[in-house]
Design an enzyme around this catalytic site. Sequence first.
Site, mmCIF file in Angstrom:
data_model
loop_
_atom_site.group_PDB
_atom_site.id
_atom_site.type_symbol
_atom_site.label_atom_id
_atom_site.label_comp_id
_atom_site.label_asym_id
_atom_site.label_seq_id
_atom_site.Cartn_x
_atom_site.Cartn_y
_atom_site.Cartn_z
ATOM 1 N N ASP A 234 1.072 -1.166 0.021
ATOM 2 C CA ASP A 234 -0.062 0.019 -0.110
ATOM 3 C C ASP A 234 1.014 1.247 0.138
ATOM 4 O O ASP A 234 1.442 1.412 0.957
ATOM 5 C CB ASP A 234 -0.998 0.048 1.145
ATOM 6 C CG ASP A 234 -2.072 0.905 1.276
ATOM 7 O OD1 ASP A 234 -1.636 2.075 0.455
ATOM 8 O OD2 ASP A 234 -2.993 0.931 2.031
ATOM 9 N N HIS A 333 -8.968 -0.968 -8.286
ATOM 10 C CA HIS A 333 -8.462 0.284 -7.640
ATOM 11 C C HIS A 333 -7.440 0.990 -8.179
ATOM 12 O O HIS A 333 -7.551 2.362 -8.349
ATOM 13 C CB HIS A 333 -8.139 -0.182 -6.079
ATOM 14 C CG HIS A 333 -7.732 0.997 -5.183
ATOM 15 N ND1 HIS A 333 -8.757 1.737 -4.810
ATOM 16 C CD2 HIS A 333 -6.622 1.445 -4.753
ATOM 17 C CE1 HIS A 333 -8.049 2.577 -3.921
ATOM 18 N NE2 HIS A 333 -6.867 2.458 -4.117
#
Lengths: 422, 422
Positions: A234, A333
């Site tokens: 991330d 995403h």
Amino acid sequence: MTRTTDQEPEGASPERVSRRRLLATAGVGGAGALASAGIGVGTVLGVQAAREPQERSIQFGADVEPFHGPRQAGITTAPQAHLVFIALDLREGADARSIVRLLRLLSDDAARLTAGEPALADTEPELALTPASMTVTFGFGRRLVETLSPGAAPEWLEELPEFRIDELDEELCGGDLGLQLCGDDPVSLAHARRMLLKDARPYARPRWIQEGFRPARGVHRPGVTHRNLFGQVDGTVQPTAGDDGQEFVVWGHPPQHLDSPIRPWIEGGTSMVVRLIRMDLDGWDELARSGKEAAIGRDLSEGAPLTGEHEHDAADFDATTPLGFPVIEESAHMRRARAQSPEEQMLRRSYSYDRPPAGAGISDSGQLFIAFQADVIRQFLPVQRRLAELDRLNEWTTPIGSAVFAVPPGCAPGGYIGDVLG
Amino acid sequence: MTRTTDQEPEGASPERVSRRRLLATAGVGGAGALASAGIGVGTVLGVQAAREPQERSIQFGADVEPFHGPRQAGITTAPQAHLVFIALDLREGADARSIVRLLRLLSDDAARLTAGEPALADTEPELALTPASMTVTFGFGRRLVETLSPGAAPEWLEELPEFRIDELDEELCGGDLGLQLCGDDPVSLAHARRMLLKDARPYARPRWIQEGFRPARGVHRPGVTHRNLFGQVDGTVQPTAGDDGQEFVVWGHPPQHLDSPIRPWIEGGTSMVVRLIRMDLDGWDELARSGKEAAIGRDLSEGAPLTGEHEHDAADFDATTPLGFPVIEESAHMRRARAQSPEEQMLRRSYSYDRPPAGAGISDSGQLFIAFQADVIRQFLPVQRRLAELDRLNEWTTPIGSAVFAVPPGCAPGGYIGDVLG
């Protein structure tokens, strides 16, 4: 701008030793102030010094991120292991004078505590001696800026528009003053949190407080991208240091070759968007690994785009499967989040949270998403709108808290954060 | 018994390297199990191995505390930086068979996760790869022991008697199964917490969960006594390793020269007393430094008895001031807490907590006090009774949670914690 000690080699370099000495000296300076506050910690600081020969080079308790400077620390600083985010509401009747008093106090506390010195009138001075790269970053809400300096608030300094994915809890939103405390030692961080809240008490009360964590310092080699509690790598796409990256994205100075409307609201300032995002780990765990990877557009093991092999490979959004479907799905995403223009960039500095569950569940987990960008409207909002409209991850993530802060420049020794507005 | 890596030199010793290799090997072994669960993390473990040459010697992400052995880890193990304590209640209708199934599952999870391997059917296997000295210590409540093996519960395995200082919250007390998770990395710890709770879910539900912290690994040199949030050096008097110390106090084997009734309830077992203690930092901070030191009987800077100079100096409880008053007051914590007989000893392994405040306060802080001793009645209770009766510290501390667990021995590979009772 700030020294990012996390990225330094970990050996006992002479530079490192000299920083320790610097700290010891700073500590002795601080002892004078303490003595005047009637607290005899001179011996403590002496003891700390006496222990030095026994310390080993891996120790980072004494590492210091400079507080003073033209820009605040804790923004481009390599993320430390622990975070406490404190959102404060000014008490009723706060005026420019009381705000200045508050900011002076908190700036003085932050300058001392991040240097490994006790705060003035520190009641637990020994807990202040291991700053471990602590930073305190101040963000101002609209009410604070406008009370301090009418007309000074940037246009983007307001609550974000409501997105259909939001399930915001009013008690986890907003705040007149946001303090982002980060550090590699949970003990000195707890102490700093308390000192700041104590000194703020006459002027402001806590609105919401959220803790977060990333890997402990020493767990990974510096520079490794962290994973959130979904197990995803991330924060891969980040503006680089330098003219084309952070100077533009965070500090609002477009590179010469780019005709961009991005400007800093104030020189050395930026914005901080904070979103508290609940992550449905139970639902996520029902997905097969391939389903998780399709939702993101990256593989889980490496964080590589599904069209590549390594984390930092450029994604090929046109690639198709033998059946003609896109390899990276339309709703993935990473496809939805990618910048559509040079402006749509931000510096992300997010932390995981994992609270004891209330009720029948086994966890209450998520992420405190924190993004820095010079202009919320031009940089953050287009991306957020696109994600709110369509993003496979929305099925397992829910924004429950939200706040926007204007981040003023840093200050010089003797000054305070916000003094340019005073 | 366990390898306390925290106390090892931090250099890149050959031993250290070989432990890494051991881990890599263990990881490959684990990958087979994962492949059979349909999860392709073989590549992940490969990546981990490939990164090794770049790792520096300070990194401790791969450090492993062995799970298997005659005694459980996490007891005499040097305390890691982070703790999560999970108290579970068995679901209604639990019988010996379902308990064995639960313990088998959790033991298998704990063995893998503490070795840096994903659990079976781990849905976020990448979060398991940095155990950072993680330990999982199992404690059994009376209901679990008696269901598993009627008549096997030691006499001391029951709620502590009520003390007049207690303000216990039923929701923070008791539990059929206590899991003490400790580790130096908050991320792998969060992952382990979730895996254990997930696998326990068909059999048990969380009763209470409490997080705690101590200084980050790398902040102090190994062996330094930590400080609690009062700023006190906390945990100075501890049984030493060896026959006169931990062998007696924790494992119930009195030294030959001592005629003592202390015995282990089961060979390799001990007890774990857990007390959640709220600390009134606001009240504490109103005390002058000398008042704080008098309350404890030790100075704050060093943790030395008020009659001595250094932390580990023996206290002189007969010393008086020029006016004839005792230097260490009658009600001082250290005077009231000291052992009156060789039996009154315990191994303390406590953690601080610091939660966001509810309501108007600025903090909700305290300590998860954890003590290990072979016999709760003969070792813990007399000290606790004395402190409840009189202890200056009681003014600023309030027990709000309490639990007692019987700690069974460790297990061999292929076994499970509690198999000696099965």
